[in-house]
Write an enzyme that holds these catalytic residues in place. Sequence first.
Site, PDB file in Angstrom:
ATOM      1  N   LYS A 217       0.862  -1.198   0.000  1.00  0.00           N
ATOM      2  CA  LYS A 217       0.000   0.000   0.000  1.00  0.00           C
ATOM      3  C   LYS A 217       0.894   1.243   0.000  1.00  0.00           C
ATOM      4  O   LYS A 217       1.876   1.292   0.747  1.00  0.00           O
ATOM      5  CB  LYS A 217      -0.906  -0.013   1.235  1.00  0.00           C
TER       6      LYS A 217
ATOM      7  N   SER B  50      -9.929   2.229   2.441  1.00  0.00           N
ATOM      8  CA  SER B  50      -8.971   2.928   1.603  1.00  0.00           C
ATOM      9  C   SER B  50      -7.989   1.998   0.902  1.00  0.00           C
ATOM     10  O   SER B  50      -7.391   2.393  -0.097  1.00  0.00           O
ATOM     11  CB  SER B  50      -8.176   3.918   2.447  1.00  0.00           C
TER      12      SER B  50
ATOM     13  N   SER C  91     -10.490   0.166   6.652  1.00  0.00           N
ATOM     14  CA  SER C  91      -9.787   0.269   5.375  1.00  0.00           C
ATOM     15  C   SER C  91      -9.126  -1.006   4.875  1.00  0.00           C
ATOM     16  O   SER C  91      -8.666  -1.054   3.735  1.00  0.00           O
ATOM     17  CB  SER C  91      -8.726   1.374   5.449  1.00  0.00           C
TER      18      SER C  91
END
Lengths: 484, 95, 491
Positions: free
Chosen positions: C78, C158, C182
């Site tokens: 990420k 997210s 997320s």
Amino acid sequence: MATYTLEGRTGTWEIVVGLEIHAQVISESKLFSGASATYGGAPNDHVSFVDAGFPGMLPVINAECVAQAVRTGLGLKAQINLESRFDRKNYFYADLPNGYQISQFQMPIVGTGTVEIELQDGTIKHIGITRLHLEQDAGKSMHDQHPAKSVIDLNRAGVALMEIVSEPDIRSPEEAGAYLRKIRQIVRYLGTCDGNMEEGSMRADVNVSVRKAGEPFRTRCEIKNVNSVRFVMHAIEAEAIRQIEVWEQGGEVVQETRLYDPSKGETRSMRSKEDAHDYRYFPEPDLLPLIIEQSWVDELKAKLPELPDEKRARFCAEYGIPFYDAGVLVADQTTADFYETVAKGRDGKLAANWITGDFFAALNRTGASIETSPVSAAALGQLLDLIADKTINGRIAKDVFEEMVETGAMPAEIVEKKGLRQVTDTGAIDEAVTKVLADNQDKVAEYKSGKDKLFGFFVGQVMKAMQGKGNPALVNEAVKKQLG
Amino acid sequence: MSLDAATVRRIARLARIRVDDAEVETLQSELNAILGYVEQLAEVNVEGITPLSGGAQMALRHRPDQLSDGGIAEQILANAPDRVGNFFAVPKVVE
Amino acid sequence: MSLLNLTLAQASKALHAGEVSATELTTAYIKAVEELNPRLNAFITPTPELALAQARDADARLKSGTATPLTGIPIAMKDLFCTAGVRTTAASKILSPFVPPYESTVSAKLKAAGAVTLGKANLDEFAMGSSNITSAYGPVENPWKRTGSDAKLVPGGSSGGSAAAVAARLALAATGTDTGGSIRQPAAFTGIAGIKPTYGRCSRYGIVAFASSLDQAGPMARTVEDNAMLLNVMAGFDEKDSTSANVAVPDFTQALTRGVAGKRIGIPREYRLDGTNPEILALWDQGIAWLREAGAEVIDISLPHTKYGLAVYYIVAPAEASSNLARYDGVRFGAREDGHDLIDMYERTRAAGFGPEVKRRIMIGTYVLSHGYYDAYYLKAQKVRALILRDFQQAFTQVDAILTPTAPSAAFGLGEKMDDPVTMYLNDVFTVPASLAGVPAMSVPAGLSSEGLPLGLQIIGRHFDEETVFAVSAAIEKAAGFNALPELRAK
């Protein structure tokens, strides 16, 4: 105690002052990072990614900075809070890398305490301490290095500071000066801050207001970052006079931050009104509550050095010296240590007289400090020993001392080399007396006809003849005997 | 509690985000929607409750006072949008 | 069978058995990224050359016998984890030029274990969002499609890029971070598993901060076992993070076969919100039935303050974010917009550098902390947060784990639910309470909606009891037998 007041057109005003002292903690590394906390360094060399506020960087607290804050709290006879917290104080400035300063707002590590100050006239006054908390220093912006830009060095960013906040108990510039000096003395004794105001490791924000006697507090102004005792005293006076004028002209003093300009001797407003500050304090989520153990506090307390007030009282009791002299001798740790080395096992009063008299005068004259003094405590002690065991008399001792200052030699050496040993041989003394009386028969006659004052003249002549080395008591005795 | 345009501007200034008039209007309605939603907390009785400020329930760990970082000025400055020598540079601040 | 269909556990075995090399496996994934990333936009910055170099190192380790179970495993990172020498953007324009000179602890641990990083995965800007539409580098497309429709769906957020990459076979696994859901919500939206560990389990050092008291890194992968293998490496005490817990890390894979016989599973009645999609409720009931069949005792529990979770979250998270994001000022790193003075420079830099959602949250956060409003908003929220934690603590005296749906709906279409921020925030309604309490929670794919989209169930455990979470999740996984695949995937 004489009350300090200022006369205005509408009457007499008194001033109300509180100080916030920022004292830089003595530590190897910074409050929340392992970068050097040492003053100076090449630009941005004492900086870690944590200090520069890089993404994902996190603070980890330095145990020694916590210990230093606790020691200082103990030195201020203040309450130590076993649980305290860090908060973020949010504002934007180029030298504040995170956009917030980690500080302690709601729960400081040290609570209320008190400090004793002594004024010129000998009055003792107590000034309340509101709190002491730990916080980060900011970096440094410089505006004169480049024509179009300000430049930033983050070496200071993140260095630990203790903010020591006083109650508004101060009523005169003199008290403010005495308070600031006392705090500096305490932190220096404790070794928690070097108290160096020139390098900025200690600086004060001064809150000043004025009022007529008996009134409640009026609006105060804060004078930021004053960096000497003298300037603090001047700034208070200048600001008080300004405020009195504002009030007396029918105006209103606005609560604001001001700067003291030492060259003009006046304060001026620092921030424009549009930039009203709203620091949005909230608990620092990257840190947890700071919990310390009472046993650890006790341990630190047990290892605390003797503080100036206690030392002063002990000097009076142990060495029998006057309170005033003791105050002079404990002014700083080095002087106190010097005195104690000299006084230990000797006549404490004589030691105090020598140090505050000839020794300080010599330092003044030569521009030396105790550390660089050519006369060590051991040497001065030896000189006192030579006086005590009657090897030399007091007058010769003064000459020996001057020689010590000049050459750095030990007194015994000087006495030997120059043959300054006191003469206690009564035969030699009698001989000298006989000669002096013989040489001054006219004076002897005058003496005998009642001019008693001439006794001193004969003693002086004998001492002179003996190059000052005669034992004064024996000389006296011999002169008296021979004059009949 | 409902935000007016002046408050939106004040908040934007505090947050150092430039907003134009059109944005103020949008932000005002969006922020008010969020504030309207969180308004429901008013009904919770929190008397005597100690606020929970962190995610972890433990005491703060200390690190020893050792020099272990710094001396990396070039890395510290490597991402700087502007620099003068080994200083960060910003528009001149007039104090 | 294509290399891309192996699970992490299977790939690890094959690598260690010498049946496949790390270079072969990595090359297959690099090709997959080249083929599908232009469409899915799961990676902001693919790093194929770096990946190949790491794969070569991994092969050397595999040969020399110093390999770990993750050596040679290609993963997506990420783009919130700072990676030394590799641009790290947090999906924000303001960090577009930022190349960290340091490595996050979690990514460093994965590197040290020999995992191969395929690139930096897309996300919502600064991890603020539930649909990956706030990324300054464009939205991520969910590889799943509704039956008979070609409409683009969001992958959740997210960690939407991470989720889409794993689901579409552009990575064998991925790292995520979870502040209010997320990891779990995008995992549910893309038919994969992901766990948000206990707050303090994984170090936050080097992860671009959103909300410090909530942020927690965790793995995302196709199976529960794969997650356990990743968490074994990602977890652990870190002295650089003051909130990192000095708690021993067990071998989580050992917990997978524990079963749930005799385990007490709590079903919080407050999660049956009015208007919840009946499909979601049906799946939840199915989950309950599976666990009961597997020998668990199902207990009705109450988490009375759960319904305030979102309101608390939308005060606490923006407040912390408003402060955490103050450092993006154009002075030391990142993008800068010129201004006529310092303040003007700040205001232009931040106006141009942050997207609308980030600005909204900074504004809300600034407001709730501002003078005169702190007590009414922030302090109140912290007190209700304490009550939410207390709810969980009380529940965990009666039960060993809690079962809920992960999200109130399946993946929705790009452009849906975008009318106002609050509608979007409701996506996190089931995931936020565990974040506020700091307890571990995992999402496991459990079935398909009537439109053919994956749905997830959430398993919540006690602080630092990820093992029970894994055990229950493995039981659900086994019972569900979820094996549907997204339409868009590398083959």
